[in-house]
Design a protein around this motif. Structure first.
Motif, PDB file in Angstrom:
ATOM      1  N   LEU A 245      39.645  38.461  20.813  1.00 20.40           N
ATOM      2  CA  LEU A 245      40.987  38.234  21.374  1.00 20.40           C
ATOM      3  C   LEU A 245      41.833  37.376  20.435  1.00 20.40           C
ATOM      4  O   LEU A 245      41.307  36.541  19.688  1.00 20.40           O
ATOM      5  CB  LEU A 245      40.872  37.563  22.747  1.00 20.40           C
ATOM      6  CG  LEU A 245      40.206  38.414  23.838  1.00 20.40           C
ATOM      7  CD1 LEU A 245      39.986  37.592  25.098  1.00 20.40           C
ATOM      8  CD2 LEU A 245      41.034  39.654  24.159  1.00 20.40           C
ATOM      9  N   ALA A 246      43.135  37.597  20.499  1.00 21.03           N
ATOM     10  CA  ALA A 246      44.067  36.854  19.636  1.00 21.03           C
ATOM     11  C   ALA A 246      44.224  35.418  20.133  1.00 21.03           C
ATOM     12  O   ALA A 246      44.112  35.140  21.328  1.00 21.03           O
ATOM     13  CB  ALA A 246      45.426  37.556  19.639  1.00 21.03           C
ATOM     14  N   THR A 247      44.479  34.510  19.183  1.00 26.54           N
ATOM     15  CA  THR A 247      44.742  33.115  19.570  1.00 26.54           C
ATOM     16  C   THR A 247      45.978  32.643  18.811  1.00 26.54           C
ATOM     17  O   THR A 247      46.375  33.236  17.811  1.00 26.54           O
ATOM     18  CB  THR A 247      43.563  32.204  19.162  1.00 26.54           C
ATOM     19  OG1 THR A 247      43.272  32.438  17.778  1.00 26.54           O
ATOM     20  CG2 THR A 247      42.312  32.494  19.983  1.00 26.54           C
ATOM     21  N   GLY A 248      46.562  31.571  19.285  1.00 22.70           N
ATOM     22  CA  GLY A 248      47.724  31.014  18.587  1.00 22.70           C
ATOM     23  C   GLY A 248      48.747  30.489  19.568  1.00 22.70           C
ATOM     24  O   GLY A 248      48.675  30.777  20.767  1.00 22.70           O
ATOM     25  N   PRO A 249      49.719  29.719  19.071  1.00 22.46           N
ATOM     26  CA  PRO A 249      50.706  29.092  19.959  1.00 22.46           C
ATOM     27  C   PRO A 249      51.587  30.111  20.695  1.00 22.46           C
ATOM     28  O   PRO A 249      52.138  29.817  21.746  1.00 22.46           O
ATOM     29  CB  PRO A 249      51.549  28.232  19.004  1.00 22.46           C
ATOM     30  CG  PRO A 249      51.283  28.787  17.635  1.00 22.46           C
ATOM     31  CD  PRO A 249      49.916  29.367  17.667  1.00 22.46           C
ATOM     32  N   HIS A 250      51.710  31.326  20.138  1.00 26.37           N
ATOM     33  CA  HIS A 250      52.604  32.325  20.752  1.00 26.37           C
ATOM     34  C   HIS A 250      51.849  33.256  21.717  1.00 26.37           C
ATOM     35  O   HIS A 250      52.400  34.222  22.216  1.00 26.37           O
ATOM     36  CB  HIS A 250      53.285  33.151  19.656  1.00 26.37           C
ATOM     37  CG  HIS A 250      52.323  33.875  18.765  1.00 26.37           C
ATOM     38  ND1 HIS A 250      51.399  33.211  17.995  1.00 26.37           N
ATOM     39  CD2 HIS A 250      52.126  35.196  18.521  1.00 26.37           C
ATOM     40  CE1 HIS A 250      50.666  34.092  17.320  1.00 26.37           C
ATOM     41  NE2 HIS A 250      51.086  35.301  17.618  1.00 26.37           N
ATOM     42  N   ILE A 251      50.551  32.949  21.965  1.00 26.40           N
ATOM     43  CA  ILE A 251      49.723  33.825  22.808  1.00 26.40           C
ATOM     44  C   ILE A 251      49.476  33.174  24.168  1.00 26.40           C
ATOM     45  O   ILE A 251      49.111  31.999  24.241  1.00 26.40           O
ATOM     46  CB  ILE A 251      48.347  34.091  22.137  1.00 26.40           C
ATOM     47  CG1 ILE A 251      48.515  34.732  20.757  1.00 26.40           C
ATOM     48  CG2 ILE A 251      47.441  34.931  23.033  1.00 26.40           C
ATOM     49  CD1 ILE A 251      48.988  36.160  20.758  1.00 26.40           C
ATOM     50  N   VAL A 252      49.669  33.942  25.244  1.00 27.87           N
ATOM     51  CA  VAL A 252      49.387  33.444  26.598  1.00 27.87           C
ATOM     52  C   VAL A 252      48.328  34.349  27.220  1.00 27.87           C
ATOM     53  O   VAL A 252      48.518  35.565  27.293  1.00 27.87           O
ATOM     54  CB  VAL A 252      50.653  33.551  27.500  1.00 27.87           C
ATOM     55  CG1 VAL A 252      50.421  32.869  28.832  1.00 27.87           C
ATOM     56  CG2 VAL A 252      51.869  32.985  26.816  1.00 27.87           C
ATOM     57  N   GLY A 253      47.221  33.790  27.663  1.00 33.77           N
ATOM     58  CA  GLY A 253      46.201  34.614  28.330  1.00 33.77           C
ATOM     59  C   GLY A 253      45.494  35.535  27.344  1.00 33.77           C
ATOM     60  O   GLY A 253      45.408  35.254  26.143  1.00 33.77           O
ATOM     61  N   ASN A 254      45.003  36.671  27.858  1.00 36.74           N
ATOM     62  CA  ASN A 254      44.186  37.576  27.040  1.00 36.74           C
ATOM     63  C   ASN A 254      45.042  38.611  26.325  1.00 36.74           C
ATOM     64  O   ASN A 254      45.746  39.389  26.964  1.00 36.74           O
ATOM     65  CB  ASN A 254      43.170  38.296  27.926  1.00 36.74           C
ATOM     66  CG  ASN A 254      42.214  37.316  28.593  1.00 36.74           C
ATOM     67  OD1 ASN A 254      41.936  36.259  28.045  1.00 36.74           O
ATOM     68  ND2 ASN A 254      41.725  37.665  29.766  1.00 36.74           N
ATOM     69  N   VAL A 255      44.945  38.635  24.995  1.00 34.27           N
ATOM     70  CA  VAL A 255      45.757  39.546  24.186  1.00 34.27           C
ATOM     71  C   VAL A 255      44.887  40.120  23.057  1.00 34.27           C
ATOM     72  O   VAL A 255      44.122  39.400  22.429  1.00 34.27           O
ATOM     73  CB  VAL A 255      46.972  38.798  23.568  1.00 34.27           C
ATOM     74  CG1 VAL A 255      47.749  39.698  22.608  1.00 34.27           C
ATOM     75  CG2 VAL A 255      47.888  38.275  24.674  1.00 34.27           C
ATOM     76  N   LEU A 256      45.027  41.416  22.830  1.00 36.32           N
ATOM     77  CA  LEU A 256      44.296  42.096  21.760  1.00 36.32           C
ATOM     78  C   LEU A 256      45.328  42.568  20.736  1.00 36.32           C
ATOM     79  O   LEU A 256      46.236  43.328  21.087  1.00 36.32           O
ATOM     80  CB  LEU A 256      43.569  43.298  22.384  1.00 36.32           C
ATOM     81  CG  LEU A 256      42.440  43.972  21.627  1.00 36.32           C
ATOM     82  CD1 LEU A 256      41.316  42.985  21.316  1.00 36.32           C
ATOM     83  CD2 LEU A 256      41.890  45.139  22.457  1.00 36.32           C
ATOM     84  N   ILE A 257      45.198  42.102  19.493  1.00 33.17           N
ATOM     85  CA  ILE A 257      46.151  42.516  18.455  1.00 33.17           C
ATOM     86  C   ILE A 257      45.361  43.085  17.278  1.00 33.17           C
ATOM     87  O   ILE A 257      44.494  42.407  16.724  1.00 33.17           O
ATOM     88  CB  ILE A 257      47.018  41.328  17.964  1.00 33.17           C
ATOM     89  CG1 ILE A 257      47.822  40.731  19.134  1.00 33.17           C
ATOM     90  CG2 ILE A 257      47.968  41.773  16.851  1.00 33.17           C
ATOM     91  CD1 ILE A 257      48.664  39.511  18.757  1.00 33.17           C
ATOM     92  N   HIS A 258      45.664  44.321  16.886  1.00 26.97           N
ATOM     93  CA  HIS A 258      44.977  44.933  15.740  1.00 26.97           C
ATOM     94  C   HIS A 258      45.335  44.155  14.474  1.00 26.97           C
ATOM     95  O   HIS A 258      46.467  43.698  14.311  1.00 26.97           O
ATOM     96  CB  HIS A 258      45.411  46.392  15.596  1.00 26.97           C
ATOM     97  CG  HIS A 258      44.557  47.155  14.627  1.00 26.97           C
ATOM     98  ND1 HIS A 258      44.819  47.191  13.274  1.00 26.97           N
ATOM     99  CD2 HIS A 258      43.428  47.879  14.819  1.00 26.97           C
ATOM    100  CE1 HIS A 258      43.893  47.920  12.671  1.00 26.97           C
ATOM    101  NE2 HIS A 258      43.028  48.353  13.590  1.00 26.97           N
ATOM    102  N   GLU A 259      44.339  44.013  13.566  1.00 31.10           N
ATOM    103  CA  GLU A 259      44.574  43.161  12.391  1.00 31.10           C
ATOM    104  C   GLU A 259      45.695  43.673  11.493  1.00 31.10           C
ATOM    105  O   GLU A 259      46.276  42.920  10.715  1.00 31.10           O
ATOM    106  CB  GLU A 259      43.285  42.955  11.577  1.00 31.10           C
ATOM    107  CG  GLU A 259      42.752  44.194  10.865  1.00 31.10           C
ATOM    108  CD  GLU A 259      41.570  44.857  11.582  1.00 31.10           C
ATOM    109  OE1 GLU A 259      40.912  45.696  10.942  1.00 31.10           O
ATOM    110  OE2 GLU A 259      41.325  44.552  12.767  1.00 31.10           O
TER     111      GLU A 259
END
Length: 361
Positions: A245-259
């Motif tokens: 799962l993606a992490t970072g200040p702009h992420i809320v909750g569970n998010v999947l971002i392709h590299e």
């Protein structure tokens, strides 16, 4: 071991996405739906997967040939010339499913997404010595489904009750089965239902057992359930493989971002979002409870929620899309347009707002 995946028909409930590819190839959490199942089968030692299909078999097979080599699993097709229901395809694929080993084989519905506890299912099947095992899942509103009435301690299935008026139980068929080859002797090559004809017969002989599915389950064959399924799937990733799962200040909750996706400054993404390969999300974009498929561009300050954005579409600046907006492949939404539940067919340009849920041809 072998497995049969019931691919079935035209995927009308997931249009306009299924106007571009057969339903099992529609992306879910950044890979085609059917790949989730094939990978789970491969992980527990299945060596051959047969797809029971009556629509666009060549498209499916061409696509899956790549994965055959990557995953090291044989994928073949059993094509119906007429729709055969949920049991007929097993009779049609009989020669592909039976070998000298006498091993049981899996049958899966292609719409079902879960944690696929297939290893536990094999152990359960061996332990009861019956002819067939089915996976069941608990639901809040059993009156909408066919309910499986079973003996709680052993899992032996007593009977099936279709859309019960009074409460008889809260477990429904989850569309994942493990069957002995002898089950094929019970099925004629004609349109027939495994749920309504084959299983009740096996249950009446006390040879059908049900295992309660651990973890989440969803039939993602229509948009509302697809979005719910994504939330459950990402939840399960959080519990089991949160490193994906993606992490970072702009992420809320569970998010999947392709590299390979690019995310601009000042975005707020999540919860429950999947962003596919090659996507470009420009600055100041807000995304929640949505899927953004391969090659999509979302321009500055757009806001998207409860929606599915199809492959290679473009969403203009300051666009607001919500309430189950679904863009087919290669749809272009002009700047400052509002979509309230618009369902847009592929290769369209949207210049004016869609104020109430409707299909744009």
């Amino acid at each position: 071991m072998k497995a049969l995946i019931l691919v079935g028909g035209f995927g009308t409930r997931l249009r306009p996405l299924t106007l571009s590819v057969p339903k099992p190839l529609v992306d879910f959490a950044n890979k085609p739906m059917i790949l989730h199942q094939i990978e789970a089968l491969k992980d527990i030692g299945v060596t051959e997967v047969v797809l029971a299909i009556n629509y666009q078999p060549e498209v499916m097979l061409n696509f899956l040939k790549d994965f055959e080599t990557k995953l090291g699993i044989k994928i073949s097709c059993s094509q119906e010339t007429e729709p055969l229901g949920t049991a007929g395809p097993l009779a049609l694929a009989r020669d592909k499913l039976i070998d000298d080993s006498g091993e049981p084989f899996f049958v899966l519905n292609s719409d079902v997404i879960s944690e696929y506890p297939l290893k536990q299912m094999i152990a359960f099947h061996k332990s009861h010595g019956g002819e067939a095992s089915i996976m069941v899942t608990k639901v809040d509103e059993p009156s909408k489904y066919g309910v499986v009435v079973m003996e709680e301690s052993t899992g032996q299935v007593e009977r099936f009750v279709e859309k019960p008026k009074a409460f008889v139980g809260n477990k429904i068929n989850a569309g994942i089965y493990l069957l002995n080859p002898s089950v094929l002797d019970r099925i004629e090559l004609k349109p027939t239902s495994i749920e309504k004809e084959t299983f009740p017969k096996i249950a009446s002989e006390k040879l059908l057992y049900a295992m309660v599915l651990p973890g989440f389950w969803m039939d993602i064959g229509q948009p509302k359930d697809y979005i719910t399924g994504l939330r459950l799937y990402l939840d399960s990733l959080r519990k089991n493989e949160s490193s994906k799962l993606a992490t970072g200040p702009h992420i809320v909750g569970n998010v999947l971002i392709h590299e390979s996706a690019k995310i601009g400054e000042g975005c707020l993404i999540g919860p429950d979002v999947a962003i596919g390969p090659g996507c470009v999300v420009e600055s100041g974009v807000r995304l929640s409870r949505c899927t953004v498929m391969r090659g999509v561009r979302i321009k500055k300050h757009a806001c998207i929620s409860n929606s599915i954005i199809g492959w290679h579409s473009t969403v203009g600046q300051w666009v607001r899309a919500e309430n189950m907006t679904i863009l087919g492949e290669d749809v272009h939404v002009c700047d400052e347009v509002y979509s309230n539940g618009g369902v847009v067919l592929p290769h369209k340009e949207i210049k004016s707002s869609i104020l109430k849920p409707e299909i744009v041809m």
